[in-house]
Motif scaffolding. Structure first.
Motif, PDB file in Angstrom:
ATOM      1  N   LEU A   1       0.817  -1.210   0.000  1.00 22.65           N
ATOM      2  CA  LEU A   1       0.000   0.000   0.000  1.00 22.65           C
ATOM      3  C   LEU A   1       0.855   1.266   0.000  1.00 22.65           C
ATOM      4  O   LEU A   1       0.457   2.290  -0.575  1.00 22.65           O
ATOM      5  CB  LEU A   1      -0.917   0.003   1.218  1.00 22.65           C
TER       6      LEU A   1
ATOM      7  N   PRO B   1       2.175   1.966  -4.187  1.00 18.66           N
ATOM      8  CA  PRO B   1       1.043   1.489  -4.998  1.00 18.66           C
ATOM      9  C   PRO B   1       1.474   0.893  -6.335  1.00 18.66           C
ATOM     10  O   PRO B   1       2.331   1.435  -7.039  1.00 18.66           O
ATOM     11  CB  PRO B   1       0.215   2.763  -5.212  1.00 18.66           C
TER      12      PRO B   1
ATOM     13  N   HIS C   1      -5.344  -2.449  -9.789  1.00 15.68           N
ATOM     14  CA  HIS C   1      -6.285  -1.890  -8.824  1.00 15.68           C
ATOM     15  C   HIS C   1      -6.853  -2.979  -7.926  1.00 15.68           C
ATOM     16  O   HIS C   1      -7.035  -2.771  -6.714  1.00 15.68           O
ATOM     17  CB  HIS C   1      -7.421  -1.173  -9.556  1.00 15.68           C
TER      18      HIS C   1
ATOM     19  N   MET D   1      -4.420  -3.808  -5.234  1.00 18.43           N
ATOM     20  CA  MET D   1      -4.419  -2.824  -4.164  1.00 18.43           C
ATOM     21  C   MET D   1      -5.640  -2.988  -3.256  1.00 18.43           C
ATOM     22  O   MET D   1      -5.545  -2.858  -2.032  1.00 18.43           O
ATOM     23  CB  MET D   1      -4.390  -1.413  -4.749  1.00 18.43           C
TER      24      MET D   1
END
Length: 408
Positions: free
Chosen positions: A298, A301, A335, A338
């Motif tokens: 995190l 990214p 995405h 993440m």
């Protein structure tokens, strides 16, 4: 070895949050839902089935992306280029069937730049606001309630024997520094993490958006930067204590009587760390490494994807299929990586906080004399005899243990 442990832990979380990974049962091959009334668009039954969590075949949208006919030659005044309407173009982008060309102007492209549309964010948001916050909150409240009930029924665990007035060094300054570095940073991380998750739903209605905004911003800065102190402390305590936390036969005796936590005048033999402390130690290491890995993902990214490769390992073991899940997805967008990293980070954090709450209880109000071990580093000799008798024998030299000093 760590990847295997991580994979097994992840599978257990998948079982708790089946909405994340489970694949619904598809209708029989060839079965289709009539769409004549909607002109090929989704029907009311599609919407209701999706709300019920049932599988809806989306091929009527993913395959409906327009043709390759140049409409300007057929009807220049009517059709768009390529006989594809705006809706067709958006469906191509959404279902990753569009030929997208990226322009970087000489700069390095971000790994997520090729993803123009992805709708997994709504699933992530619903899960984060709903089951994650709800069951995570129940876990922490349930842990506090259990500890309060235990204190009410058992009371504080006192030193049973007569105090000697002598104190013995249990932890050196460097050991206490490593412990408090890890503990202090974890407390800050836990508080700021809970603010991040529950702030919008719990704090904003109480203090308002204007007052909450600087708190959230400061919490984010603290969370991102204190994480490095936590990881350093984790390395320190592992190096200092791993050799003394290897399980041995004395741990079985400790577990057999519950460590004497549930009854008075029961003191099983233990070395420097008893079985309960070893469980805490290994929980801290395993959960700490796991939460650090997702935290690094995190912090950077799209640079450290973890889940697609882990899902490959799990699928190869056959465990997801054996437990009734379909194969876990092995192709994830940046995405989605993440989003899964954030969910995993939060789930592990809830379990971690619950474990540490129990540890804090025993090390403070739950047991007389326990805090001294990490406070001053010295404990009452009788306390050491009752809770770590074998370790005390190792430290003894004649009548007085090395490092023992008269109590003040």
């Amino acid at each position: 070895m760590f990847r295997t442990i991580f994979a097994l832990c992840l599978l257990s979380v998948v079982a708790l949050s089946s909405a994340v990974m489970a694949q619904a049962v598809r209708p029989p091959e060839g079965a289709q839902t009539p769409r004549e009334a909607t002109g090929g668009a989704q029907t009311l039954e599609d919407i209701l089935a999706r709300e019920r969590g049932q599988f809806v075949d989306g091929s009527f949208r993913s395959d409906n992306i327009g043709g390759n006919i140049d409409a300007t030659q057929v009807a220049p005044a009517l059709g768009p280029l390529g006989a594809a309407s705006d809706a067709d173009i958006w469906r191509r982008l959404r279902f990753d069937k569009a030929q997208v060309t990226l322009s970087s102007d000489g700069a390095a492209l971000d790994p997520a730049s090729s993803v123009t549309i992805q709708d997994a964010g709504m699933w992530w948001l619903d899960l984060r606001r709903g089951p994650l916050a709800t069951y995570g909150g129940y876990l922490l409240l349930g842990t506090l309630a259990f500890l309060a009930l235990f204190l009410l029924l058992r009371g504080r665990i006192r030193i049973d024997g007569e105090k000697t007035g002598r104190r013995i060094t249990r932890f050196k300054a460097i050991e206490r520094f490593g412990h408090w570095l890890t503990a202090g940073s974890f407390i800050l991380l836990g508080i700021t993490g809970l603010i991040s998750l529950f702030g919008r739903m719990a704090l904003v209605p109480l203090v308002g958006k204007e007052a909450f905004a600087p708190v959230a911003q400061a919490g984010k800065w603290v969370h991102n930067n204190v994480a490095w102190a936590f990881m350093l402390g984790l390395v320190m305590i592992f190096v200092m204590w791993v050799a003394q936390n290897i399980p041995n036969r004395h741990d079985l005796k400790w577990i057999a009587v519950g460590g004497g936590l549930f009854s008075k005048n029961v003191h099983p033999p233990a070395l420097k760390f008893n079985a309960g402390q070893k469980l805490i130690f290994w929980a801290v290491i395993v959960l700490g490494v796991s939460i650090s890995a997702s935290g690094l993902s995190l912090l950077f990214p799209f640079q450290l994807p973890m889940f697609a490769k882990t899902f490959v390992i799990l699928n190869d073991t056959g465990l997801p299929q054996w437990l009734g899940f379909g194969p876990l997805p092995e192709a994830l967008t940046p995405h989605q990586e993440m989003q899964l990293a954030q969910l995993w980070h939060a789930i592990v954090a809830f379990v971690f906080i619950a474990v540490i709450l129990a540890h804090i209880y025993i090390g403070s109000i739950g047991m007389e004399g326990a805090f001294d071990a990490m406070g001053s580093g010295e404990v009452e000799e009788q306390w050491a005899r009752e809770h770590h008798g074998l370790w005390l024998e190792q430290r003894k030299s004649g009548d007085d243990p090395p490092g023992a000093t008269p109590a003040e």
